[in-house]
Scaffold this motif. Structure first.
Motif, PDB file in Angstrom:
ATOM      1  N   SER A   6       0.913  -1.189   0.089  1.00 66.49           N
ATOM      2  CA  SER A   6       0.093  -0.135   0.063  1.00 66.49           C
ATOM      3  C   SER A   6       0.757   1.318   0.056  1.00 66.49           C
ATOM      4  CB  SER A   6      -0.856   0.020   1.170  1.00 66.49           C
ATOM      5  OG  SER A   6      -1.555  -1.111   1.130  1.00 66.49           O
ATOM      6  N   TYR A   9       2.370   1.599  -3.605  1.00 68.06           N
ATOM      7  CA  TYR A   9       1.381   2.155  -4.438  1.00 68.06           C
ATOM      8  C   TYR A   9       1.332   3.644  -4.022  1.00 68.06           C
ATOM      9  CZ  TYR A   9       0.105  -2.807  -5.262  1.00 68.06           C
ATOM     10  OH  TYR A   9       0.283  -3.947  -5.890  1.00 68.06           O
ATOM     11  N   TRP A  68      -8.844   7.536  -8.100  1.00 75.19           N
ATOM     12  CA  TRP A  68     -10.305   6.832  -7.305  1.00 75.19           C
ATOM     13  C   TRP A  68     -10.921   5.891  -8.014  1.00 75.19           C
ATOM     14  CZ3 TRP A  68     -11.113   7.546  -2.370  1.00 75.19           C
ATOM     15  CH2 TRP A  68     -12.377   7.358  -1.757  1.00 75.19           C
ATOM     16  N   THR A  69     -11.262   6.233  -9.364  1.00 74.69           N
ATOM     17  CA  THR A  69     -12.094   5.188 -10.221  1.00 74.69           C
ATOM     18  C   THR A  69     -11.388   4.247 -10.778  1.00 74.69           C
ATOM     19  OG1 THR A  69     -11.695   6.620 -12.305  1.00 74.69           O
ATOM     20  CG2 THR A  69     -13.501   7.437 -10.927  1.00 74.69           C
ATOM     21  N   ASN A  70     -10.334   3.902 -10.883  1.00 75.31           N
ATOM     22  CA  ASN A  70      -9.356   3.089 -11.121  1.00 75.31           C
ATOM     23  C   ASN A  70      -8.688   2.058 -10.314  1.00 75.31           C
ATOM     24  OD1 ASN A  70      -9.848   2.893 -14.424  1.00 75.31           O
ATOM     25  ND2 ASN A  70      -8.904   5.041 -13.927  1.00 75.31           N
ATOM     26  N   GLY A  71      -9.144   2.449  -8.949  1.00 77.87           N
ATOM     27  CA  GLY A  71      -8.423   1.636  -7.894  1.00 77.87           C
ATOM     28  C   GLY A  71      -8.471   0.378  -7.740  1.00 77.87           C
ATOM     29  N   ASP A  72      -9.676  -0.148  -8.411  1.00 76.91           N
ATOM     30  CA  ASP A  72     -10.083  -1.890  -8.382  1.00 76.91           C
ATOM     31  C   ASP A  72      -9.447  -2.302  -9.329  1.00 76.91           C
ATOM     32  OD1 ASP A  72     -11.811  -1.041  -6.144  1.00 76.91           O
ATOM     33  OD2 ASP A  72     -13.538  -0.909  -7.190  1.00 76.91           O
ATOM     34  N   SER A  73      -8.874  -1.629 -10.491  1.00 72.53           N
ATOM     35  CA  SER A  73      -8.245  -2.545 -11.493  1.00 72.53           C
ATOM     36  C   SER A  73      -6.638  -2.684 -10.940  1.00 72.53           C
ATOM     37  CB  SER A  73      -8.044  -1.734 -12.789  1.00 72.53           C
ATOM     38  OG  SER A  73      -7.585  -0.431 -12.703  1.00 72.53           O
ATOM     39  N   SER A  74      -5.849  -3.575 -11.861  1.00 74.46           N
ATOM     40  CA  SER A  74      -4.484  -3.836 -11.424  1.00 74.46           C
ATOM     41  C   SER A  74      -3.929  -2.413 -11.322  1.00 74.46           C
ATOM     42  CB  SER A  74      -3.833  -4.776 -12.511  1.00 74.46           C
ATOM     43  OG  SER A  74      -3.485  -4.094 -13.597  1.00 74.46           O
ATOM     44  N   ALA A  78      -4.263   0.942 -13.526  1.00 73.89           N
ATOM     45  CA  ALA A  78      -4.683   2.056 -12.838  1.00 73.89           C
ATOM     46  C   ALA A  78      -3.686   3.372 -12.816  1.00 73.89           C
ATOM     47  CB  ALA A  78      -5.045   1.704 -11.396  1.00 73.89           C
TER      48      ALA A  78
END
Length: 140
Positions: A6, A9, A68-74, A78
């Motif tokens: 974390s 990233y 924020w909107t791409n945080g769920d992708s790899s 992102a």
């Protein structure tokens, strides 16, 4: 995800965000006569500070929304989307600034570097933020 990942990233996103903000600043510097930093720091140009601050805030909003909107992708995807949208923001802010410069009667790039306040700096600043909000809406 563990703490070390974390933090890694976060550092990567922060570095990339700083790079986008830096590129945005350099592009605005190229669009205005002289050195933008000198206009702000030595000449105390309120106009240059207003337009620069608006551009940086707008790009920060784009970078934030992309992360924020791409945080769920790899992580790689992102980060790629964030870089892409950040650079689109830089290009579109520059294009909007030049377009505004073309349609205004005086030389906007010179006006925004004057030391005394000029209302045109607010219009240029609003344009920077508005373009950024359009891109944010496209991301979200």
């Amino acid at each position: 995800m563990d703490l070390l990942s974390s933090v890694g990233y976060a550092l990567a996103y922060a570095a990339m965000g700083l790079a986008v903000l830096g590129v945005g600043y350099l592009v605005l510097d190229l669009l205005t006569p002289g050195r933008l930093g000198e206009h702000i720091m030595q000449n105390a140009s309120v106009n240059a500070a207003i337009v620069t601050a608006a551009g940086i805030l707008g790009l920060g909003g784009i970078v934030f929304t992309a992360i924020w909107t791409n945080g769920d992708s790899s992580f790689g995807a992102a980060l790629g989307w964030t870089i892409a949208f950040g650079l689109v923001g830089v290009v579109m802010q520059a294009a909007a600034f030049r377009l505004l410069d073309l349609i205004t009667p005086d030389d906007l790039s010179k006006i925004v570097t004057l030391p005394g306040f000029h209302p045109a700096s607010l219009v240029a600043a609003a344009t920077q933020v508005s373009v950024s909000l359009v891109i944010v809406a496209c991301i979200a």
